[in-house]
Design a protein around this motif. Structure first.
Motif, mmCIF file in Angstrom:
data_model
loop_
_atom_site.group_PDB
_atom_site.id
_atom_site.type_symbol
_atom_site.label_atom_id
_atom_site.label_comp_id
_atom_site.label_asym_id
_atom_site.label_seq_id
_atom_site.Cartn_x
_atom_site.Cartn_y
_atom_site.Cartn_z
ATOM 1 N N TYR A 17 -4.700 -51.970 -77.182
ATOM 2 C CA TYR A 17 -6.113 -51.809 -76.896
ATOM 3 C C TYR A 17 -6.819 -51.756 -78.254
ATOM 4 N N PRO A 18 -7.030 -52.917 -78.884
ATOM 5 C CA PRO A 18 -7.574 -52.921 -80.235
ATOM 6 C C PRO A 18 -9.015 -52.427 -80.342
ATOM 7 N N THR A 19 -9.772 -52.488 -79.250
ATOM 8 C CA THR A 19 -11.158 -52.020 -79.281
ATOM 9 C C THR A 19 -11.420 -51.106 -78.088
ATOM 10 N N ARG A 20 -12.486 -50.354 -78.183
ATOM 11 C CA ARG A 20 -12.897 -49.490 -77.067
ATOM 12 C C ARG A 20 -13.161 -50.347 -75.823
ATOM 13 N N LYS A 21 -13.737 -51.521 -76.027
ATOM 14 C CA LYS A 21 -14.003 -52.431 -74.912
ATOM 15 C C LYS A 21 -12.709 -52.793 -74.183
ATOM 16 N N ASP A 22 -11.619 -52.971 -74.921
ATOM 17 C CA ASP A 22 -10.329 -53.285 -74.295
ATOM 18 C C ASP A 22 -9.814 -52.107 -73.472
ATOM 19 N N ALA A 23 -10.040 -50.890 -73.958
ATOM 20 C CA ALA A 23 -9.624 -49.698 -73.209
ATOM 21 C C ALA A 23 -10.447 -49.551 -71.930
ATOM 22 N N VAL A 24 -11.742 -49.812 -72.024
ATOM 23 C CA VAL A 24 -12.602 -49.768 -70.835
ATOM 24 C C VAL A 24 -12.182 -50.865 -69.851
ATOM 25 N N ASN A 25 -11.841 -52.038 -70.357
ATOM 26 C CA ASN A 25 -11.370 -53.129 -69.508
ATOM 27 C C ASN A 25 -10.089 -52.727 -68.767
ATOM 28 N N GLU A 27 -9.357 -49.762 -67.757
ATOM 29 C CA GLU A 27 -9.793 -48.918 -66.643
ATOM 30 C C GLU A 27 -10.355 -49.769 -65.497
ATOM 31 N N LYS A 28 -11.110 -50.797 -65.862
ATOM 32 C CA LYS A 28 -11.687 -51.686 -64.835
ATOM 33 C C LYS A 28 -10.603 -52.434 -64.067
ATOM 34 N N HIS A 29 -9.441 -52.619 -64.713
ATOM 35 C CA HIS A 29 -8.321 -53.302 -64.065
ATOM 36 C C HIS A 29 -7.339 -52.316 -63.419
ATOM 37 N N VAL A 43 1.633 -46.456 -62.840
ATOM 38 C CA VAL A 43 0.856 -46.326 -64.075
ATOM 39 C C VAL A 43 1.546 -47.085 -65.200
ATOM 40 N N THR A 44 2.864 -47.046 -65.255
ATOM 41 C CA THR A 44 3.604 -47.806 -66.262
ATOM 42 C C THR A 44 3.339 -49.294 -66.101
ATOM 43 N N ASP A 45 3.348 -49.790 -64.875
ATOM 44 C CA ASP A 45 3.047 -51.201 -64.622
ATOM 45 C C ASP A 45 1.624 -51.542 -65.073
ATOM 46 N N GLN A 46 0.676 -50.651 -64.784
ATOM 47 C CA GLN A 46 -0.711 -50.880 -65.184
ATOM 48 C C GLN A 46 -0.878 -50.853 -66.702
ATOM 49 N N LEU A 47 -0.177 -49.963 -67.363
ATOM 50 C CA LEU A 47 -0.214 -49.921 -68.831
ATOM 51 C C LEU A 47 0.241 -51.256 -69.408
ATOM 52 N N PHE A 48 1.351 -51.744 -68.907
ATOM 53 C CA PHE A 48 1.890 -53.009 -69.404
ATOM 54 C C PHE A 48 0.899 -54.145 -69.164
ATOM 55 N N TYR A 49 0.423 -54.251 -67.945
ATOM 56 C CA TYR A 49 -0.519 -55.320 -67.599
ATOM 57 C C TYR A 49 -1.795 -55.245 -68.436
ATOM 58 N N THR A 50 -2.439 -54.082 -68.445
ATOM 59 C CA THR A 50 -3.708 -53.966 -69.157
ATOM 60 C C THR A 50 -3.517 -54.022 -70.673
ATOM 61 N N GLY A 51 -2.335 -53.645 -71.147
ATOM 62 C CA GLY A 51 -2.044 -53.746 -72.571
ATOM 63 C C GLY A 51 -1.939 -55.182 -73.041
ATOM 64 N N LEU A 52 -1.657 -56.092 -72.142
ATOM 65 C CA LEU A 52 -1.571 -57.518 -72.465
ATOM 66 C C LEU A 52 -2.934 -58.208 -72.498
ATOM 67 N N LEU A 53 -3.898 -57.676 -71.772
ATOM 68 C CA LEU A 53 -5.157 -58.392 -71.538
ATOM 69 C C LEU A 53 -5.978 -58.699 -72.791
ATOM 70 N N ALA A 54 -5.963 -57.838 -73.792
ATOM 71 C CA ALA A 54 -6.780 -58.089 -74.986
ATOM 72 C C ALA A 54 -6.355 -59.376 -75.693
ATOM 73 N N VAL A 86 -0.397 -45.470 -74.727
ATOM 74 C CA VAL A 86 -1.087 -44.207 -74.441
ATOM 75 C C VAL A 86 -1.776 -43.687 -75.701
ATOM 76 N N LYS A 87 -1.104 -43.741 -76.838
ATOM 77 C CA LYS A 87 -1.704 -43.284 -78.094
ATOM 78 C C LYS A 87 -2.926 -44.116 -78.440
ATOM 79 N N GLN A 88 -2.829 -45.416 -78.265
ATOM 80 C CA GLN A 88 -3.983 -46.263 -78.561
ATOM 81 C C GLN A 88 -5.153 -45.936 -77.643
ATOM 82 N N TYR A 89 -4.888 -45.808 -76.368
ATOM 83 C CA TYR A 89 -5.940 -45.521 -75.397
ATOM 84 C C TYR A 89 -6.604 -44.175 -75.710
#
Length: 109
Positions: A17-25, A27-29, A43-54, A86-89
């Motif tokens: 999650y390189p930017t705050r916008k990526d962290a908010v994204n 949450e939106k996902h 939650v682990t699955d969601q972390l992996f998925y949303t961590g890829l999106l940026a 988690v640390k990045q978020y």
């Protein structure tokens, strides 16, 4: 901000999650940390998925799920990814590097 690079079937994928916008994204996902205690696998699955999106914005949740399964079969470490993401978020809820540049005032009204 840092990025984690993992390899799956000889192809590199970037997580983070390189930017705050990526962290908010994230949450939106559907990323919900409060569900971690009751639904740790989801939650682990969601972390992996949303961590890829940026870095992989066209990634679907299904594609991420298939990649995650391949990563696990290849001996990938789930905890390593979870800890990093988690640390990045959580960093977006704190001051960068633990240093405040501005301090808010609290006054009685």
């Amino acid at each position: 901000m840092e990025t984690m690079v993992i390899e799956i079937e000889e192809k590199e994928y970037k997580l983070g999650y390189p930017t705050r916008k990526d962290a908010v994204n994230a949450e939106k996902h559907g990323l919900r940390f409060l569900q971690l205690e009751n639904c740790p696998l989801s939650v682990t699955d969601q972390l992996f998925y949303t961590g890829l999106l940026a870095n992989h914005p066209s990634m679907t949740e299904d594609e991420a799920g298939r990649l995650f399964e391949k990563y696990l079969k290849e001996g990938g470490e789930v905890g390593e990814i979870n800890d990093f993401l988690v640390k990045q978020y959580m960093a977006f809820q704190q001051s960068p590097n633990g240093k405040k540049k501005k301090k808010a005032k609290i006054i009685k009204m």
